[in-house]
Scaffold this active site. Structure first.
Site, mmCIF file in Angstrom:
data_model
loop_
_atom_site.group_PDB
_atom_site.id
_atom_site.type_symbol
_atom_site.label_atom_id
_atom_site.label_comp_id
_atom_site.label_asym_id
_atom_site.label_seq_id
_atom_site.Cartn_x
_atom_site.Cartn_y
_atom_site.Cartn_z
ATOM 1 N N GLU A 258 0.942 -1.234 0.026
ATOM 2 C CA GLU A 258 0.051 -0.086 -0.100
ATOM 3 C C GLU A 258 0.820 1.309 0.151
ATOM 4 O O GLU A 258 0.646 2.074 -0.837
ATOM 5 C CB GLU A 258 -0.895 0.213 1.260
ATOM 6 C CG GLU A 258 -1.907 -1.195 1.247
ATOM 7 C CD GLU A 258 -1.391 -2.414 2.036
ATOM 8 O OE1 GLU A 258 -2.163 -3.013 2.799
ATOM 9 O OE2 GLU A 258 -0.068 -2.671 2.034
ATOM 10 N N CYS B 298 -0.407 0.592 7.565
ATOM 11 C CA CYS B 298 -0.622 0.723 6.310
ATOM 12 C C CYS B 298 -1.993 1.566 6.309
ATOM 13 O O CYS B 298 -2.133 2.400 5.564
ATOM 14 C CB CYS B 298 -0.956 -0.316 5.362
ATOM 15 S SG CYS B 298 0.780 -1.197 4.844
ATOM 16 N N SER C 133 12.737 -41.250 -15.601
ATOM 17 C CA SER C 133 11.645 -40.226 -15.501
ATOM 18 C C SER C 133 12.021 -38.907 -15.798
ATOM 19 O O SER C 133 11.478 -38.095 -15.826
ATOM 20 C CB SER C 133 11.149 -40.265 -13.980
ATOM 21 O OG SER C 133 12.417 -39.830 -13.060
ATOM 22 N N TRP D 10 13.537 -36.894 -18.804
ATOM 23 C CA TRP D 10 12.631 -35.901 -18.236
ATOM 24 C C TRP D 10 11.240 -35.969 -18.895
ATOM 25 O O TRP D 10 11.306 -36.030 -20.313
ATOM 26 C CB TRP D 10 13.327 -34.487 -18.436
ATOM 27 C CG TRP D 10 14.553 -34.299 -17.785
ATOM 28 C CD1 TRP D 10 15.523 -34.119 -17.968
ATOM 29 C CD2 TRP D 10 14.654 -34.007 -16.288
ATOM 30 N NE1 TRP D 10 16.494 -33.973 -17.042
ATOM 31 C CE2 TRP D 10 15.859 -33.669 -16.019
ATOM 32 C CE3 TRP D 10 13.584 -34.038 -15.068
ATOM 33 C CZ2 TRP D 10 16.265 -33.550 -14.659
ATOM 34 C CZ3 TRP D 10 14.203 -33.810 -14.114
ATOM 35 C CH2 TRP D 10 15.413 -33.437 -13.755
ATOM 36 N N ASP E 46 17.236 -40.686 -8.930
ATOM 37 C CA ASP E 46 17.425 -39.416 -9.733
ATOM 38 C C ASP E 46 18.577 -38.705 -9.114
ATOM 39 O O ASP E 46 18.955 -37.739 -9.649
ATOM 40 C CB ASP E 46 16.008 -38.688 -9.633
ATOM 41 C CG ASP E 46 14.801 -39.196 -10.485
ATOM 42 O OD1 ASP E 46 15.011 -40.168 -11.082
ATOM 43 O OD2 ASP E 46 13.906 -38.728 -10.024
ATOM 44 N N GLU F 218 7.735 -33.965 -4.095
ATOM 45 C CA GLU F 218 7.933 -34.103 -5.688
ATOM 46 C C GLU F 218 8.136 -35.342 -6.067
ATOM 47 O O GLU F 218 8.695 -35.706 -7.354
ATOM 48 C CB GLU F 218 9.415 -33.313 -6.070
ATOM 49 C CG GLU F 218 9.136 -31.903 -5.855
ATOM 50 C CD GLU F 218 10.359 -30.987 -6.387
ATOM 51 O OE1 GLU F 218 10.999 -31.606 -7.304
ATOM 52 O OE2 GLU F 218 10.369 -29.974 -6.343
ATOM 53 N N GLY G 202 8.326 -40.193 -5.032
ATOM 54 C CA GLY G 202 7.769 -40.545 -6.119
ATOM 55 C C GLY G 202 6.171 -41.077 -5.766
ATOM 56 O O GLY G 202 5.356 -40.533 -5.021
ATOM 57 N N LEU H 184 4.747 -42.613 -2.612
ATOM 58 C CA LEU H 184 4.842 -41.456 -1.457
ATOM 59 C C LEU H 184 3.497 -40.578 -1.752
ATOM 60 O O LEU H 184 2.773 -40.109 -0.787
ATOM 61 C CB LEU H 184 5.988 -40.667 -1.407
ATOM 62 C CG LEU H 184 6.012 -39.562 -0.534
ATOM 63 C CD1 LEU H 184 5.783 -40.033 0.897
ATOM 64 C CD2 LEU H 184 7.194 -38.894 -0.470
#
Length: 355
Positions: free
Chosen positions: A46, A78, A162, A164, A194, A283, A285, A288
């Site tokens: 603001e 503010c 995997s 990519w 990986d 992220e 696998g 999970l």
């Protein structure tokens, strides 16, 4: 307000535990001032917008993504700056859930300023999940799952490859996404297959590097993996089951990681929250991800859809209990974004939130 939300996102990875906030001042149909909160402890959206507008702020309308603060923290209130600028009307997207900072709307009304709440739009303010989760009375961190999948819902081919599935633009986007979380997590199989780093290596340098988390129920991780190496300031936590012997725990700790003992995902996440981790980006696998979904522990999904078919391979969401079509929960669509050039190499990311 849409523009204000776009501005707010410029603070991604840099403002927590403060919220990301954007502000736009409009006078006679023209934008006369814009601002966003770009850095923890820095100027609020603001006040930046008011400074840009100058005298044109008098009698204007301020659109702001979060209720203006009414307390003195690292910056002055503010609400007081808005009153002093002579703004006539304020439109607010989300009330401030922080009891220490709330009350700005009431202070503005008391000063004779017209205050309106914008129509609720959960998708528009979804980027502030970390800030809002602080006041959600939860013992668990906010959990998001990111998976890159083929059109037939595989995260790897039949040979387990995997890297990519997604394209270059998607990889760059993932590093931007990581910068907004308190931790990045994978299962041990993914960590080994990986040889992951789980660091942020993109255009946004997070103010606080995310903790790197490995779910390793059997205690298989060893010091040679890249997740334990590098010059990152981020710490590493490995979650093991109670059946893992002391020698394996010592091996992991010898690699410089902390060890958390938990036999189920819920207690494991609760331990992370107790350690101060407020949000986790998982992220992989697939096992999970599927287990977290099965246990009702996922708050958000980022599915990167690659325009290719594999025919067979490792499925993205194994282990989820079957549900009749009428009983299957519908999630809220938060965003759909094209990543990359559609004429060259593009993917689509679909962001979903639990209703």
């Amino acid at each position: 307000m849409r523009r204000a939300h776009e501005l707010a996102l410029r603070g991604w990875g840099r403002t927590f535990p403060n919220p990301m906030v954007g502000a736009v001042i409009v006078a006679a149909g023209d934008v006369v001032g814009e601002g966003w909160h770009g850095e923890y402890g820095g100027l609020h959206a603001e006040t930046v917008a008011i400074a840009g507008a100058g005298e044109r702020a008098r009698g204007a309308t301020l659109h702001v993504t979060l209720e203006p603060c009414a307390h003195t923290g690292k910056q002055p209130p503010c609400a007081d700056a808005i009153i002093a600028a002579g703004i006539a009307r304020v439109v607010i997207a989300v009330p401030d859930p922080n009891p220490a900072a709330a009350g700005g709307a009431d202070r503005l009304r008391a000063a004779g300023i017209v205050v309106e709440m914008a129509s609720p739009d959960p998708a528009a303010s979804a980027y502030n999940f970390r800030f809002l989760h602080q006041y959600a009375d939860s013992r668990l961190p906010y959990v998001a799952v990111k998976l890159a999948v083929s059109m037939d819902a595989m995260i790897a081919d039949a040979n387990g490859r995997s890297q990519w599935i997604s394209g270059t633009a998607a990889l760059e986007w993932v590093h931007w996404l990581r910068a907004g979380f308190g931790a990045i997590a994978v299962g041990a199989r993914t960590a080994v297959a990986d040889d992951v780093q789980l660091t942020v290596r993109g255009r946004v340098e997070p103010r606080i590097p995310p903790v790197r988390v490995i779910f390793d129920r059997r205690g298989t991780m060893s010091p040679g993996h890249r997740v334990f190496a590098g010059n990152s300031d981020a710490s590493v936590v490995v979650i093991v089951g109670s059946g893992v012997n002391q020698a394996a725990r010592d091996r992991i700790e010898g690699a410089g990681a902390g060890v958390v003992v938990a036999d189920a995902l819920g207690p494991a996440l609760e331990s992370l929250a107790i350690a101060g981790i407020d949000s986790v980006l998982v992220e992989g696998g697939g096992r999970l991800a599927g287990a977290l979904m099965r246990d009702n522990l996922v708050d958000r999904v980022y599915q990167v859809q690659a325009p290719r078919w594999l025919g067979s391979g490792i499925p993205a969401w194994p282990g989820i209990e079957p549900a009749a079509l009428g009983d299957a929960a519908r999630w809220r669509m938060l965003a759909v974004e094209l990543l990359g050039d559609p004429d060259i190499d593009s993917d689509v990311v679909i962001a979903l939130g639990r209703r």
